[in-house]
Design an enzyme around this catalytic site. Structure first.
Site, PDB file in Angstrom:
ATOM      1  CE1 TYR A 145      28.047 -21.382   4.707  1.00 14.73           C
ATOM      2  CE2 TYR A 145      29.489 -22.419   3.099  1.00 14.73           C
ATOM      3  CZ  TYR A 145      28.493 -22.520   4.047  1.00 14.73           C
ATOM      4  OH  TYR A 145      27.951 -23.740   4.346  1.00 14.73           O
ATOM      5  CD  GLU A 232      26.818 -23.765   7.638  1.00 12.97           C
ATOM      6  OE1 GLU A 232      26.336 -23.672   6.495  1.00 12.97           O
ATOM      7  OE2 GLU A 232      26.125 -23.955   8.656  1.00 12.97           O
TER       8      GLU A 232
END
Length: 423
Positions: A145, A232
């Site tokens: 992530y 993101e």
């Protein structure tokens, strides 16, 4: 940390405070996944190959170009919401993302393209799928992530990483708190080589660490150069050779930078937005639709939130947040009424104006003109106070428009709630 527009909308619905009002004044542009991939590739960021298709006729060719050695491709619905993989189409098809053979691609595309997908972020109405992204199926060794956001504490960008990925950051933080890496970046200096290497090490990359650090730097360059509010990447993945790939990403852009990012803002897909919000934006009105029955038109975010709060206090529910600003013209007032009356949920309209820069007589003329043009068929409650208030009240009282006058904010809210009960 600034949140996405979806989170802001939720915050406004469930936390009617002055702070929430200040947050709501931020508007953020989102783009589709395929558009984000195109933007990232311009910065040298590794993205999976893919083709966007807008009609069923384009599916066979795109699928043929993107197939892997097993004759498979990935079909991804393009909507402004997360949770696509676990979503459900209103026609019954489960999942907004599918891995399938080239032969089955056209069959699945028929059930996805121009259909409505409902996910945990869209609400029950869902979002229209007007575009499919047909991507090459990647052989990914591991998932991580990575995100860059704006951090209130440091008043600048912050990079967030985790060596585990593929699920929500909230779940990751709960399961692996020790694996969450946070690196603030000085906006005046930009990302340093040391910070990029620190993040690459924190992600526990197994390939060339310098190449990985270079990808981190490129993601920051995208963030800074494109006026992003959020980058993101989830998952940020490694292929069999250890090369970093932005397998799926969400990009958000600051609306106040639209004049600098004209090419990016031209990508806005209005079909994904509330048509009332689109109309409001064209006339520089701040509007967010809610689920109540009392339409609100107010000048000033703080006054708007106070109006919504007192409506709730008196037993009603606001149908929207609508701030016409401190210097609205008569035409803006007319357009605001059009937006309010287009909502079938609205059973009464409360106009609450405190005249400062905006004069009460001007707003009163706008209310009368709007009511006559639009044809308001629900109770209209008006409270005016401030500059030229007596002239404004005289305009309202001498008009042929049926208006319920209110002396103060509490009186206005009480009358609005009572007007609905009397219907």
């Amino acid at each position: 940390m600034l949140r996405s527009s979806h989170h802001l909308r939720s915050l406004l619905r469930y936390s009617q405070t002055a702070a929430a009002a200040q947050l709501q004044q931020q508007r953020f542009l989102n783009v589709h996944e395929y558009q984000g991939a195109q933007i990232m590739s311009k910065f040298g960021i590794n993205v999976p190959p893919g083709k966007s298709v807008f009609s069923l006729d384009d599916v066979p060719k795109a699928a043929e170009e993107m197939k892997d050695e097993n004759n498979e491709v990935v079909l991804k619905s393009q909507i402004y919401a997360g949770g696509r993989g676990l979503g459900t189409f209103k026609n019954g098809l489960q999942g907004g993302v599918h891995i399938c053979s080239v032969n089955k691609a056209i069959e699945l595309a028929k059930q996805m393209l121009n259909q409505t997908l409902v996910t945990k972020q869209t609400g029950p109405a869902g979002k229209p799928v007007n575009t499919l992204y047909i991507a090459k199926k990647m052989k990914l060794k591991r998932e991580m992530y990575f995100a860059i956001l704006l951090d209130r504490k440091t008043s600048g960008p912050i990079m967030i990483g985790c060596s585990e990925g593929g699920t929500s950051i909230e779940d990751l933080a709960e399961k692996f708190p020790e694996k969450i890496i946070k690196i603030p970046v000085d906006i005046r200096v930009g990302i340093t080589d040391a910070q990029a290497l620190q993040m690459a090490k924190g992600l526990a990359v197994t390939g060339d660490i310098n190449a990985a650090a270079d990808q981190i730097k490129r993601l920051y360059q995208l963030f800074a150069a494109s006026d992003c509010t959020m980058v993101e990447v989830n998952p940020l993945a490694e292929d069999a050779e250890g090369k970093l790939i932005a397998a799926d990403a969400k990009l958000g852009f600051d609306d106040s930078a639209g004049y600098r990012q004209k090419d990016t803002f031209a990508l806005r897909d209005e079909s994904q937005l509330d048509p009332r919000e689109v109309a409001a934006d064209k006339f520089d009105l701040n509007y967010i639709g809610l689920d109540g029955t009392i339409g609100c038109m107010v000048n000033g975010a703080g006054l708007a939130m106070a109006t919504m709060d007192i409506i709730k206090l008196r037993g009603g529910s606001p149908a929207n947040f609508l701030d016409v600003g401190g210097n609205a013209s008569e035409q803006q007032v007319i357009e605001a009424f059009k937006i309010l009356t287009s909502d079938p949920q609205v059973k009464a309209i409360l106009v609450n104006i405190f005249g400062g820069i905006m004069k009460c007589d001007v707003i009163a003329s706008g209310i009368v003109s709007a009511a006559k043009q639009v044809g308001v068929k629900v109770p209209l409650i008006v409270r005016l106070e401030g500059t030229n208030v007596e002239a404004g009240k005289k305009i309202l009282s001498s008009s042929n428009v049926k208006i319920i006058a209110a002396d103060d904010l509490d009186d206005a809210a009480t009358k609005a709630v009572a007007a609905i009960k009397d219907l």
